[in-house]
Design an enzyme around this catalytic site. Structure first.
Site, PDB file in Angstrom:
ATOM      1  N   ASP A 132     -28.093  -9.554 -13.564  1.00 60.87           N
ATOM      2  CA  ASP A 132     -28.711 -10.504 -14.483  1.00 60.87           C
ATOM      3  C   ASP A 132     -29.255  -9.737 -15.693  1.00 60.87           C
ATOM      4  O   ASP A 132     -29.841  -8.661 -15.558  1.00 60.87           O
ATOM      5  CB  ASP A 132     -29.846 -11.269 -13.773  1.00 60.87           C
ATOM      6  CG  ASP A 132     -30.270 -12.510 -14.534  1.00 60.87           C
ATOM      7  OD1 ASP A 132     -30.009 -13.620 -14.037  1.00 60.87           O
ATOM      8  OD2 ASP A 132     -30.868 -12.359 -15.629  1.00 60.87           O
ATOM      9  N   ILE A 133     -29.062 -10.310 -16.872  1.00 61.81           N
ATOM     10  CA  ILE A 133     -29.460  -9.632 -18.110  1.00 61.81           C
ATOM     11  C   ILE A 133     -30.986  -9.586 -18.255  1.00 61.81           C
ATOM     12  O   ILE A 133     -31.520  -8.762 -19.000  1.00 61.81           O
ATOM     13  CB  ILE A 133     -28.809 -10.363 -19.321  1.00 61.81           C
ATOM     14  CG1 ILE A 133     -28.704  -9.448 -20.524  1.00 61.81           C
ATOM     15  CG2 ILE A 133     -29.533 -11.662 -19.660  1.00 61.81           C
ATOM     16  CD1 ILE A 133     -27.788  -9.980 -21.617  1.00 61.81           C
TER      17      ILE A 133
ATOM     18  N   HIS B  13     -28.160 -16.549  -7.381  1.00 61.58           N
ATOM     19  CA  HIS B  13     -29.033 -15.410  -7.678  1.00 61.58           C
ATOM     20  C   HIS B  13     -29.271 -14.626  -6.381  1.00 61.58           C
ATOM     21  O   HIS B  13     -29.656 -15.216  -5.370  1.00 61.58           O
ATOM     22  CB  HIS B  13     -30.406 -15.882  -8.172  1.00 61.58           C
ATOM     23  CG  HIS B  13     -30.401 -16.620  -9.486  1.00 61.58           C
ATOM     24  ND1 HIS B  13     -30.747 -16.018 -10.671  1.00 61.58           N
ATOM     25  CD2 HIS B  13     -30.102 -17.901  -9.791  1.00 61.58           C
ATOM     26  CE1 HIS B  13     -30.686 -16.912 -11.652  1.00 61.58           C
ATOM     27  NE2 HIS B  13     -30.303 -18.059 -11.150  1.00 61.58           N
TER      28      HIS B  13
ATOM     29  N   GLY C 103     -33.941 -26.055 -12.639  1.00 59.85           N
ATOM     30  CA  GLY C 103     -34.093 -24.951 -13.592  1.00 59.85           C
ATOM     31  C   GLY C 103     -32.787 -24.294 -13.988  1.00 59.85           C
ATOM     32  O   GLY C 103     -32.787 -23.177 -14.521  1.00 59.85           O
ATOM     33  N   GLN C 104     -31.664 -24.986 -13.776  1.00 60.88           N
ATOM     34  CA  GLN C 104     -30.369 -24.393 -14.152  1.00 60.88           C
ATOM     35  C   GLN C 104     -30.235 -24.373 -15.672  1.00 60.88           C
ATOM     36  O   GLN C 104     -30.495 -25.380 -16.336  1.00 60.88           O
ATOM     37  CB  GLN C 104     -29.223 -25.216 -13.540  1.00 60.88           C
ATOM     38  CG  GLN C 104     -27.849 -24.595 -13.748  1.00 60.88           C
ATOM     39  CD  GLN C 104     -26.745 -25.334 -12.997  1.00 60.88           C
ATOM     40  OE1 GLN C 104     -26.982 -26.399 -12.413  1.00 60.88           O
ATOM     41  NE2 GLN C 104     -25.554 -24.778 -13.008  1.00 60.88           N
TER      42      GLN C 104
ATOM     43  N   HIS D 249     -23.853 -20.331 -10.086  1.00 59.54           N
ATOM     44  CA  HIS D 249     -24.150 -18.923  -9.794  1.00 59.54           C
ATOM     45  C   HIS D 249     -25.206 -18.847  -8.715  1.00 59.54           C
ATOM     46  O   HIS D 249     -26.129 -19.657  -8.669  1.00 59.54           O
ATOM     47  CB  HIS D 249     -24.622 -18.174 -11.056  1.00 59.54           C
ATOM     48  CG  HIS D 249     -25.672 -18.894 -11.829  1.00 59.54           C
ATOM     49  ND1 HIS D 249     -25.375 -19.929 -12.689  1.00 59.54           N
ATOM     50  CD2 HIS D 249     -27.018 -18.749 -11.869  1.00 59.54           C
ATOM     51  CE1 HIS D 249     -26.491 -20.386 -13.227  1.00 59.54           C
ATOM     52  NE2 HIS D 249     -27.512 -19.690 -12.734  1.00 59.54           N
TER      53      HIS D 249
ATOM     54  N   ASN E 217     -30.083 -22.410  -8.551  1.00 59.76           N
ATOM     55  CA  ASN E 217     -30.797 -23.388  -9.377  1.00 59.76           C
ATOM     56  C   ASN E 217     -29.785 -24.453  -9.778  1.00 59.76           C
ATOM     57  O   ASN E 217     -28.698 -24.128 -10.276  1.00 59.76           O
ATOM     58  CB  ASN E 217     -31.379 -22.708 -10.622  1.00 59.76           C
ATOM     59  CG  ASN E 217     -32.506 -21.761 -10.281  1.00 59.76           C
ATOM     60  OD1 ASN E 217     -33.239 -21.968  -9.320  1.00 59.76           O
ATOM     61  ND2 ASN E 217     -32.650 -20.701 -11.061  1.00 59.76           N
TER      62      ASN E 217
HETATM   63  P1  AMP Z   1     -30.183 -20.244 -14.203  1.00 59.44           P
HETATM   64  O1  AMP Z   1     -31.450 -20.413 -15.001  1.00 59.44           O
HETATM   65  O2  AMP Z   1     -30.351 -20.395 -12.721  1.00 59.44           O
HETATM   66  O3  AMP Z   1     -29.064 -21.100 -14.759  1.00 59.44           O
HETATM   67  O4  AMP Z   1     -29.777 -18.717 -14.374  1.00 59.44           O
HETATM   68  C1  AMP Z   1     -29.064 -18.213 -15.461  1.00 59.44           C
HETATM   69  C2  AMP Z   1     -29.258 -16.730 -15.438  1.00 59.44           C
HETATM   70  O5  AMP Z   1     -28.273 -16.141 -16.257  1.00 59.44           O
HETATM   71  C3  AMP Z   1     -30.622 -16.271 -15.958  1.00 59.44           C
HETATM   72  O6  AMP Z   1     -31.305 -15.556 -14.926  1.00 59.44           O
HETATM   73  C4  AMP Z   1     -30.260 -15.387 -17.148  1.00 59.44           C
HETATM   74  O7  AMP Z   1     -31.121 -14.267 -17.272  1.00 59.44           O
HETATM   75  C5  AMP Z   1     -28.834 -14.988 -16.831  1.00 59.44           C
HETATM   76  N1  AMP Z   1     -28.017 -14.633 -17.970  1.00 59.44           N
HETATM   77  C6  AMP Z   1     -27.904 -15.284 -19.148  1.00 59.44           C
HETATM   78  N2  AMP Z   1     -27.009 -14.667 -19.948  1.00 59.44           N
HETATM   79  C7  AMP Z   1     -26.542 -13.589 -19.254  1.00 59.44           C
HETATM   80  C8  AMP Z   1     -25.598 -12.562 -19.538  1.00 59.44           C
HETATM   81  N3  AMP Z   1     -24.934 -12.487 -20.712  1.00 59.44           N
HETATM   82  N4  AMP Z   1     -25.374 -11.610 -18.589  1.00 59.44           N
HETATM   83  C9  AMP Z   1     -26.025 -11.663 -17.412  1.00 59.44           C
HETATM   84  N5  AMP Z   1     -26.919 -12.616 -17.073  1.00 59.44           N
HETATM   85  C10 AMP Z   1     -27.178 -13.568 -17.989  1.00 59.44           C
END
Ligand code: AMP
Ligand code: ZN
Length: 111
Positions: free
Chosen positions: A30-31, A99, A90-91, A97, A84
């Protein structure tokens, strides 16, 4: 889907730190990590949310998540898998995906 962030990561158009991959799944860091280990496991095929995923593919996502927990060394200490889903869940990225969170004690209930 060309406008989907995670489809673009699968296509190699956006860089990601890949942890592992299988024929059908991809795991990358995760970024914006919320724990010492924070890895996202996605199906390579686009699906919006977990409810749209066939049971076999859902099982493959979970198997990859468990593999990540083992390779990250958090399978014994414990970890959390989170999907999520939707607005209240909170998606924010609408490519399903999982986590994989661990490496510290995680509080419950979530906020
Ligand atoms: P969610 O809020 O459950 O939809 O999670 C989305 C996740 O994607 C968040 O934890 C972000 O930090 C992560 N995210 C967004 N952009 C990127 C990216 N380019 N590379 C890796 N993770 C990312
Ligand atoms: Zn996608």
């Amino acid at each position: 889907m060309t406008d989907c962030l995670f489809c673009r990561i699968v296509a190699g158009e956006i860089p990601a730190t890949v942890v592992t991959e299988t024929e059908t799944t991809l795991a990358f860091r995760d970024i914006d990590p919320k724990a010492p280990t924070h890895v996202l496991v996605i199906p390579k095929e686009h699906h919006r949310e977990i409810g749209d995923v066939e049971p076999q593919l859902a099982g493959e996502i979970l198997a990859t998540a468990h593999q990540v927990a083992k390779s990250e060394g958090i399978d014994a200490s414990g970890y959390r898998l989170v999907f999520n889903t939707g607005e209240d869940g909170g998606q924010t990225v609408f490519h399903v995906h999982c986590h994989v969170l661990g490496g510290r004690g995680l509080s419950w209930p979530p906020g």
